[in-house]
Every structure is written in C-alpha cells, then in structure tokens.
Scaffold this motif. Structure first.
Motif, PDB file in Angstrom:
ATOM      1  N   ALA A 187       0.836  -1.210   0.000  1.00 24.19           N
ATOM      2  CA  ALA A 187       0.000   0.000   0.000  1.00 24.19           C
ATOM      3  C   ALA A 187       0.867   1.255   0.000  1.00 24.19           C
ATOM      4  O   ALA A 187       0.591   2.207  -0.736  1.00 24.19           O
ATOM      5  CB  ALA A 187      -0.936  -0.012   1.202  1.00 24.19           C
ATOM      6  N   LEU A 188       1.927   1.275   0.800  1.00 29.03           N
ATOM      7  CA  LEU A 188       2.809   2.444   0.831  1.00 29.03           C
ATOM      8  C   LEU A 188       3.604   2.571  -0.466  1.00 29.03           C
ATOM      9  O   LEU A 188       3.892   3.692  -0.918  1.00 29.03           O
ATOM     10  CB  LEU A 188       3.755   2.368   2.026  1.00 29.03           C
ATOM     11  N   GLN A 189       3.954   1.450  -1.077  1.00 28.52           N
ATOM     12  CA  GLN A 189       4.645   1.498  -2.367  1.00 28.52           C
ATOM     13  C   GLN A 189       3.746   2.104  -3.435  1.00 28.52           C
ATOM     14  O   GLN A 189       4.212   2.856  -4.305  1.00 28.52           O
ATOM     15  CB  GLN A 189       5.098   0.100  -2.774  1.00 28.52           C
ATOM     16  N   ARG A 190       2.417   1.813  -3.354  1.00 25.84           N
ATOM     17  CA  ARG A 190       1.469   2.431  -4.283  1.00 25.84           C
ATOM     18  C   ARG A 190       1.413   3.942  -4.071  1.00 25.84           C
ATOM     19  O   ARG A 190       1.340   4.717  -5.019  1.00 25.84           O
ATOM     20  CB  ARG A 190       0.069   1.827  -4.102  1.00 25.84           C
ATOM     21  N   VAL A 191       1.451   4.357  -2.799  1.00 26.23           N
ATOM     22  CA  VAL A 191       1.447   5.791  -2.494  1.00 26.23           C
ATOM     23  C   VAL A 191       2.674   6.460  -3.101  1.00 26.23           C
ATOM     24  O   VAL A 191       2.566   7.512  -3.757  1.00 26.23           O
ATOM     25  CB  VAL A 191       1.404   6.032  -0.969  1.00 26.23           C
ATOM     26  N   LEU A 192       3.849   5.864  -2.911  1.00 25.87           N
ATOM     27  CA  LEU A 192       5.082   6.438  -3.453  1.00 25.87           C
ATOM     28  C   LEU A 192       5.045   6.503  -4.978  1.00 25.87           C
ATOM     29  O   LEU A 192       5.493   7.492  -5.582  1.00 25.87           O
ATOM     30  CB  LEU A 192       6.288   5.623  -2.991  1.00 25.87           C
ATOM     31  N   LYS A 193       4.476   5.470  -5.601  1.00 27.65           N
ATOM     32  CA  LYS A 193       4.380   5.457  -7.065  1.00 27.65           C
ATOM     33  C   LYS A 193       3.484   6.595  -7.555  1.00 27.65           C
ATOM     34  O   LYS A 193       3.802   7.286  -8.534  1.00 27.65           O
ATOM     35  CB  LYS A 193       3.836   4.109  -7.530  1.00 27.65           C
ATOM     36  N   LEU A 194       2.353   6.815  -6.880  1.00 27.01           N
ATOM     37  CA  LEU A 194       1.447   7.904  -7.264  1.00 27.01           C
ATOM     38  C   LEU A 194       2.089   9.265  -7.045  1.00 27.01           C
ATOM     39  O   LEU A 194       1.922  10.182  -7.853  1.00 27.01           O
ATOM     40  CB  LEU A 194       0.145   7.797  -6.464  1.00 27.01           C
ATOM     41  N   ILE A 195       2.848   9.411  -5.946  1.00 27.59           N
ATOM     42  CA  ILE A 195       3.531  10.682  -5.678  1.00 27.59           C
ATOM     43  C   ILE A 195       4.549  10.975  -6.774  1.00 27.59           C
ATOM     44  O   ILE A 195       4.646  12.110  -7.262  1.00 27.59           O
ATOM     45  CB  ILE A 195       4.211  10.636  -4.295  1.00 27.59           C
ATOM     46  N   ARG A 196       5.277   9.961  -7.203  1.00 32.99           N
ATOM     47  CA  ARG A 196       6.276  10.176  -8.261  1.00 32.99           C
ATOM     48  C   ARG A 196       5.601  10.474  -9.593  1.00 32.99           C
ATOM     49  O   ARG A 196       6.175  11.187 -10.435  1.00 32.99           O
ATOM     50  CB  ARG A 196       7.184   8.953  -8.352  1.00 32.99           C
ATOM     51  N   THR A 197       4.385   9.966  -9.784  1.00 32.35           N
ATOM     52  CA  THR A 197       3.625  10.300 -10.994  1.00 32.35           C
ATOM     53  C   THR A 197       3.246  11.775 -10.991  1.00 32.35           C
ATOM     54  O   THR A 197       3.362  12.472 -12.002  1.00 32.35           O
ATOM     55  CB  THR A 197       2.354   9.433 -11.089  1.00 32.35           C
ATOM     56  N   VAL A 198       2.808  12.275  -9.839  1.00 28.11           N
ATOM     57  CA  VAL A 198       2.456  13.694  -9.727  1.00 28.11           C
ATOM     58  C   VAL A 198       3.685  14.564  -9.950  1.00 28.11           C
ATOM     59  O   VAL A 198       3.643  15.561 -10.693  1.00 28.11           O
ATOM     60  CB  VAL A 198       1.832  13.992  -8.342  1.00 28.11           C
ATOM     61  N   LEU A 199       4.789  14.209  -9.310  1.00 30.25           N
ATOM     62  CA  LEU A 199       6.015  15.030  -9.382  1.00 30.25           C
ATOM     63  C   LEU A 199       6.780  14.827 -10.685  1.00 30.25           C
ATOM     64  O   LEU A 199       7.655  15.637 -11.003  1.00 30.25           O
ATOM     65  CB  LEU A 199       6.951  14.674  -8.220  1.00 30.25           C
ATOM     66  N   GLN A 200       6.466  13.734 -11.413  1.00 29.05           N
ATOM     67  CA  GLN A 200       7.240  13.337 -12.598  1.00 29.05           C
ATOM     68  C   GLN A 200       8.703  13.127 -12.226  1.00 29.05           C
ATOM     69  O   GLN A 200       9.608  13.416 -13.004  1.00 29.05           O
ATOM     70  CB  GLN A 200       7.117  14.374 -13.712  1.00 29.05           C
ATOM     71  N   GLY A 201       8.920  12.694 -10.995  1.00 24.29           N
ATOM     72  CA  GLY A 201      10.265  12.472 -10.511  1.00 24.29           C
ATOM     73  C   GLY A 201      10.244  12.161  -9.027  1.00 24.29           C
ATOM     74  O   GLY A 201       9.230  11.722  -8.482  1.00 24.29           O
ATOM     75  N   LYS A 202      11.356  12.433  -8.370  1.00 20.67           N
ATOM     76  CA  LYS A 202      11.505  12.085  -6.950  1.00 20.67           C
ATOM     77  C   LYS A 202      12.309  13.170  -6.242  1.00 20.67           C
ATOM     78  O   LYS A 202      13.323  13.646  -6.761  1.00 20.67           O
ATOM     79  CB  LYS A 202      12.225  10.738  -6.841  1.00 20.67           C
ATOM     80  N   ILE A 203      11.834  13.567  -5.065  1.00 17.94           N
ATOM     81  CA  ILE A 203      12.564  14.549  -4.260  1.00 17.94           C
ATOM     82  C   ILE A 203      13.628  13.828  -3.435  1.00 17.94           C
ATOM     83  O   ILE A 203      13.351  12.820  -2.784  1.00 17.94           O
ATOM     84  CB  ILE A 203      11.609  15.334  -3.351  1.00 17.94           C
ATOM     85  N   GLN A 204      14.845  14.355  -3.480  1.00 21.92           N
ATOM     86  CA  GLN A 204      15.973  13.754  -2.770  1.00 21.92           C
ATOM     87  C   GLN A 204      16.689  14.812  -1.952  1.00 21.92           C
ATOM     88  O   GLN A 204      16.579  16.002  -2.209  1.00 21.92           O
ATOM     89  CB  GLN A 204      16.950  13.110  -3.759  1.00 21.92           C
TER      90      GLN A 204
END
Length: 362
Positions: A187-204
C-alpha cells in the motif's frame, strides 16, 4: 488514532461540540474563521502528548499537566494557554475530552479530560488521566511550504525553538532523519508510485540540508523552482521513505489540494486513500468542492468502498456570540449547506445561466 473529541470554550467553539473520527479518511470542511486549523492543532497536540509518555506506567498528574501545557503552547505557538479560550461571551474556561485508540489500548483506556482558565495562565487541570499511553505517533503537514526553507527552519528549531511551532519542528526532524532501508508495504509502495507520478520524478536530499527534485536524467531542480503544491505532496513521499509513518499513526494535512491543478486532484485522492489503506489515519481540511466530490467518487469504487470515512462540516455561528456548529456523517452530503461550498455552486449556476453573447461584428 483519535476516536472522539468533545470541546467547549476553545477558540471558535463557544458551546459544546462533539466530533467522531474514523480510522481511515477524515475530511473537515468549513469557511474562514470556523476553527479548522485550531481544531487540527489541538488534536495534534493531544496526539503528541499521548504518545510515548516518559511516565507511562505510573504517571504523576502534575507532571502530565505540565507536559500537556507545553505541547498545547508549542502546537499553537502561543505564549499563554489562556489565549486558547474563546473570546466570545466572556468565556471563563475551556473544557476538552478526547478518546484515542491504539494497538495495545482497549477502548476507553486511552481517554483524557481537562480544562483550563481564561483568567489565569496555569497548567491545564486534568480530571481524568489515560490508563494507557500509546506507541503510535502523529505528524502534521502544514499549508505552507517547508522544503524550500528547510535549512532555515532547522536552524531556528535548534537555536530558537520558541519561535517555531511544534508541528513544523516535528516535521523538520522527521524529514532530517533521512531515507530508511525498511521495505515498505504494498500500500505504501502504491502511495510512493502515485507521488512520483504527480512530481514526474523524486525529491531527494541534496547538500547543506537542501532538497532537490530529480526527473530522469535532467539536472536536479532546486525547491525554489518547484510548484508549491508539488512540494507538499513531495513532503509526504519523504516521510514515507524516511519510515516516519506506520500503521496506526495519524497524519494531519492542512488543505492538501492547495496550489495543485484540478487535473492532479484525482491522483491526490488516490494518494490519500491508499495511505489510509496502509493503516494510517488521515485527517485533512479543505475548501475545495472539487476535491470533496472527487473523494466521494473514489470512495464509491470497489477498491475503496470498505475504507472507514468521516466528513465533518463546521458552520459559522450566527449573532454576536454564535458558536461554530458541527454536522458530520459518512458522506459529503451529510455536511449540510456550507457557505464556502454554496458560493462555488451558485457561481456555476450563474455562469451557466448567462445569455449567449452575440457574435462579434467587425
């Protein structure tokens, strides 16, 4: 997780108000000056006080009263507890009763009741201490951007803690922890996948306590160059990656739709409801009719139909000493006619009823 809250004499809540909360998604809706933010900060302070008490087994009442006062003042960034008492009708005192649930706390064993006075600035008077304190924790994502000014917030929190409200400082410490090696649930992996879809990337994390957005092979972008709404969604992603949110925890999110295009709100609903599926209690505030309707659309789908939900409407009181009134239920339809939402619907009706303009003639 918070189960129930009853309060009177607290800021906008002059008369007694009772609120019930679900273990899943909770949506608080109301216009300006109806106490949404105050309600969130009060609940956050209580959740923080309930977690990991240093004297869990044999708490001393005076010590817990002092600790509760500290959390309340820190959460509201207030100098005096009496400032939280309603200013309407010369209210003398405020009363609060809260009930919590936790994995090791039977119903009714994690309740607290207390009051504080407007005429003197003393510790709150606890009339009923919890039999159990909890292991679960709470976090708060405010309506303002934290990632851009993160280095400044950290320095202020470390050297001048009284200048920074407790929710923001707690969030900064959770962000500062860095990524965890813990494997996340599906479930949390799905959340992270959706967040990266919104951002079109990943915050580091970058150097010097900065954060950067990395999109594919492009040069990473500074936070000051990122849209405000993306940064707040990215904050949630960082909390998950840092292993700061677990099953049974509570997340308070003030206006999650702020500065996001409506095209992103269906994805935002998927993020929030998937987070609840992972066992996190989510409590949000909103002004958005679009977000409310989109949440109802998602909750009517088979994938989320069994998810616990609660909608709470705050109605401004009428007259000189009017108190905020509460309507609540399991659907947005249970909120009653909210002024802030009615205005949006009435404008749509007025727009659709406009006469068709005559063709422009040169």
């Amino acid at each position: 997780m918070i189960r129930e809250l009853t309060l009177s004499g607290v800021t906008a809540f002059l008369h007694e108000a009772h609120l019930d909360f679900a273990a899943g998604i909770n949506v608080i809706v109301g216009g300006n000056d109806t106490g949404k933010s105050h309600l969130m900060r009060l609940m956050y302070a209580l959740c923080r006080w309930m977690e990991r008490s240093p004297r869990r087994d044999f708490p001393e009442k005076w010590a817990e009263e002092h600790r509760l006062r500290r959390y309340l003042l820190h959460s509201f960034a207030a100098r005096q507890l009496s400032a939280l008492v309603s200013r309407r009708a010369n209210t003398a005192s405020a009363c609060v009763h809260a009930s919590f649930r936790g994995c090791k706390a039977p119903d009714g064993s994690a309740d607290v009741s207390f009051r504080f006075d407007s005429r003197k600035d003393e510790n709150p008077e606890i009339s009923s201490l919890p039999q159990r304190f909890l292991q679960e924790r709470a976090l708060f994502i405010p309506s303002r951007d934290v990632l851009t000014l993160f280095p400044c917030y950290v320095q202020v929190g470390k050297h001048y803690p009284d200048l920074l409200d407790g929710a923001t400082w707690d969030l900064c410490r959770a962000l500062e922890a860095g990524p965890s090696k813990t494997e996340h649930s599906e479930a949390l992996q799905r959340v992270l996948k959706l967040i990266r879809t919104v951002l079109q990337g990943k915050i580091q994390r970058g150097g010097g306590s900065r954060f950067l957005l990395r999109r594919g092979k492009e040069e990473p972008l500074e936070m000051s160059l990122i849209a405000e709404g993306f940064k707040r969604v990215g904050t949630l992603g960082l909390l998950i990656e840092n292993d700061a949110l677990h099953e049974g925890d509570t997340l308070f999110w003030d206006e999650p739709e702020m500065n996001l295009n409506t095209t992103q709100l269906p994805l935002l609903c998927g993020i929030m409801l998937s987070l609840c599926e992972a066992g996190v209690q989510l409590i949000i505030t909103t002004h958005s009719l679009f977000l409310l309707r989109e949440l109802m659309i998602h909750l009517n789908r088979s994938s989320f139909s069994s998810l616990p939900r609660r909608f709470i409407g705050l109605h401004a009181g009428t007259g000189l000493f009017g108190s905020v009134q509460v309507q609540q239920g399991e659907s947005a339809d249970d909120l009653g006619p909210l002024e802030s939402l009615q205005a949006e619907m009435e404008q749509a009706d007025r727009y659709l009823s406009m006469p068709t303009p005559a063709p422009y003639a040169e």
